[in-house]
Write a protein that holds these residues in place. Structure first.
Motif, PDB file in Angstrom:
ATOM      1  N   PRO A  16       0.828  -1.203   0.000  1.00  0.00           N
ATOM      2  CA  PRO A  16       0.000   0.000   0.000  1.00  0.00           C
ATOM      3  C   PRO A  16       0.866   1.258   0.000  1.00  0.00           C
ATOM      4  O   PRO A  16       2.032   1.233   0.396  1.00  0.00           O
ATOM      5  CB  PRO A  16      -0.792  -0.101   1.307  1.00  0.00           C
ATOM      6  N   ILE A  72       0.548   5.425   1.161  1.00  0.00           N
ATOM      7  CA  ILE A  72      -0.160   6.548   1.759  1.00  0.00           C
ATOM      8  C   ILE A  72       0.023   7.765   0.874  1.00  0.00           C
ATOM      9  O   ILE A  72       1.132   8.042   0.410  1.00  0.00           O
ATOM     10  CB  ILE A  72       0.396   6.841   3.165  1.00  0.00           C
ATOM     11  N   VAL A  81      -3.395  11.603   6.547  1.00  0.00           N
ATOM     12  CA  VAL A  81      -3.594  10.767   5.369  1.00  0.00           C
ATOM     13  C   VAL A  81      -4.819  11.237   4.596  1.00  0.00           C
ATOM     14  O   VAL A  81      -5.906  11.383   5.164  1.00  0.00           O
ATOM     15  CB  VAL A  81      -3.760   9.289   5.776  1.00  0.00           C
ATOM     16  N   TYR A  96      -5.291   6.140   0.172  1.00  0.00           N
ATOM     17  CA  TYR A  96      -4.353   5.048  -0.063  1.00  0.00           C
ATOM     18  C   TYR A  96      -4.442   4.584  -1.517  1.00  0.00           C
ATOM     19  O   TYR A  96      -5.522   4.533  -2.099  1.00  0.00           O
ATOM     20  CB  TYR A  96      -4.674   3.856   0.845  1.00  0.00           C
ATOM     21  N   LYS A 121      -9.472   7.852   2.627  1.00  0.00           N
ATOM     22  CA  LYS A 121      -9.182   7.100   3.856  1.00  0.00           C
ATOM     23  C   LYS A 121     -10.431   6.655   4.610  1.00  0.00           C
ATOM     24  O   LYS A 121     -10.365   5.716   5.411  1.00  0.00           O
ATOM     25  CB  LYS A 121      -8.272   7.904   4.774  1.00  0.00           C
ATOM     26  N   PRO A 141      -5.479   0.560   8.274  1.00  0.00           N
ATOM     27  CA  PRO A 141      -4.428   0.240   7.292  1.00  0.00           C
ATOM     28  C   PRO A 141      -3.483  -0.860   7.747  1.00  0.00           C
ATOM     29  O   PRO A 141      -2.685  -1.355   6.949  1.00  0.00           O
ATOM     30  CB  PRO A 141      -3.691   1.568   7.128  1.00  0.00           C
ATOM     31  N   CYS A 170       3.895  10.631  -1.495  1.00  0.00           N
ATOM     32  CA  CYS A 170       3.574   9.204  -1.423  1.00  0.00           C
ATOM     33  C   CYS A 170       4.555   8.491  -0.502  1.00  0.00           C
ATOM     34  O   CYS A 170       5.769   8.729  -0.562  1.00  0.00           O
ATOM     35  CB  CYS A 170       3.650   8.579  -2.815  1.00  0.00           C
ATOM     36  N   THR A 196       4.440   1.774   2.535  1.00  0.00           N
ATOM     37  CA  THR A 196       4.491   1.424   3.954  1.00  0.00           C
ATOM     38  C   THR A 196       5.170   0.094   4.258  1.00  0.00           C
ATOM     39  O   THR A 196       5.462  -0.195   5.413  1.00  0.00           O
ATOM     40  CB  THR A 196       3.069   1.413   4.547  1.00  0.00           C
TER      41      THR A 196
END
Length: 321
Positions: A130, A132, A150, A153, A223, A229, A273, A276
């Motif tokens: 993913p 963010i 955030v 995603y 989000k 997440p 960006c 994660t």
């Protein structure tokens, strides 16, 4: 809500999804403009979707869309390295903080576009994960407040060319003993016997940030549709077969800590960006997961990333000279 960017007659166009294969054009020049507009931007997108459903705005057929990354103009793209317990079980010393690498805008490419590998890249692996996308400027953010920054995603295939990383872009230097400081050796165990003065340097620009090595999209999901997440199922596919089936619950550092640490070292701006952490856990047919899946062996084939709630990203592999 799912938002994206496509080219229409060569012009970047911000869109909102109306149905699986339908969208409506929004009145924003770039995705960052929508994000910076805050709630007013989201309200405008929601009104456009409603108007398209009611037939008051034209609907775009996405069957042959020319996709770009959802936000094609981030000021920076950060990735959190080795943030997966499947990988960290082999760590000689546990990480004490998230580690980061960077990619430039030129690494971005969109859904259904090619991932371009050079022969010099050698063995190159996919990293499904993913991303963010920041909704406001974040600096020195506490973990407990991290998700407030955030906007939404998306998903990425964070290509890593380990072939070039451990050949052209690595060097071991044997330093004089008087040059060695404690911080040079703190990350590794002390070698037994002989002078312990070797330092290893690895550089990641060619292996992580080459053109098309940040395939991203197709959608940016706001989000509100992702309640946690740290509980997302992430799967990777190569030529139609699943090679990794993992979850963000398997992260070494949770998403909030990753955001917090990134904002300590970098001012994260609107639209930036942050990858994660990769999915790595393998399947019965691919027990080594992503680290045993070499994209360079699949010239012309498809590689896909699928994340629950975010969608599916598909790219064709192209191995050049």
């Amino acid at each position: 809500m799912k938002l994206g960017t496509i080219r229409i007659n060569g012009k970047p166009t911000v869109i909102a999804r109306v149905a699986d294969d339908k969208a409506v054009a929004l009145d924003f020049a770039w995705m960052e403009d929508l994000i910076e507009a805050g709630n007013a931007g989201l309200d405008s997108a929601a009104a456009a979707i409603e108007a398209a459903v009611a037939g008051r705005l034209p609907v775009i057929d996405l069957a042959n869309a020319d996709w770009m990354a959802p936000n094609p103009r981030p000021s920076k793209i950060l990735g959190c390295a080795v943030n997966n317990n499947n990988l960290n079980q082999y760590a000689v010393k546990p990480m004490t903080a998230p580690m980061f690498f960077t990619k430039g805008r030129s690494a971005l490419t969109g859904h259904n576009k090619s991932i371009e590998l050079l022969k010099d890249h050698g063995q190159s692996i996919p990293e499904p994960e993913p991303v963010i996308v920041f909704g406001k400027t974040a600096k020195n953010v506490a973990p407990e407040n991290a998700l407030d920054y955030v906007f939404g995603y998306t998903l990425t295939n964070d290509v890593t060319a380990s072939g070039v990383k451990f050949s052209q872009d690595s060097i071991a230097l044997k330093q004089r003993p008087e040059v060695i400081k404690p911080h040079h050796l703190a990350w590794r165990p002390k070698f037994e016997g002989g002078e312990d003065t070797y330092l290893l340097f690895i550089y990641h620009s060619k292996s992580k940030g080459a053109d098309t090595f940040a395939a991203m999209g197709p959608w940016l999901t706001t989000k509100d549709e992702i309640p946690d997440p740290n509980a997302l199922r992430v799967r990777g596919y190569i030529d139609g077969e699943c090679y990794a089936d993992d979850s963000t619950a398997n992260y070494f550092f949770p998403v909030e800590r990753v955001i917090s640490e990134a904002s300590k070292w970098f001012t994260m701006e609107v639209g930036d960006c942050l990858h994660t952490g990769t999915a790595s856990k393998g399947t019965e047919k691919h027990p080594r997961g992503n680290i045993g899946t070499y994209l360079n062996l699949y010239d012309g084939k498809l590689t896909d990333v699928e994340i629950d709630g975010l969608g599916r990203l598909s790219n064709r592999i192209s191995v050049g000279s």
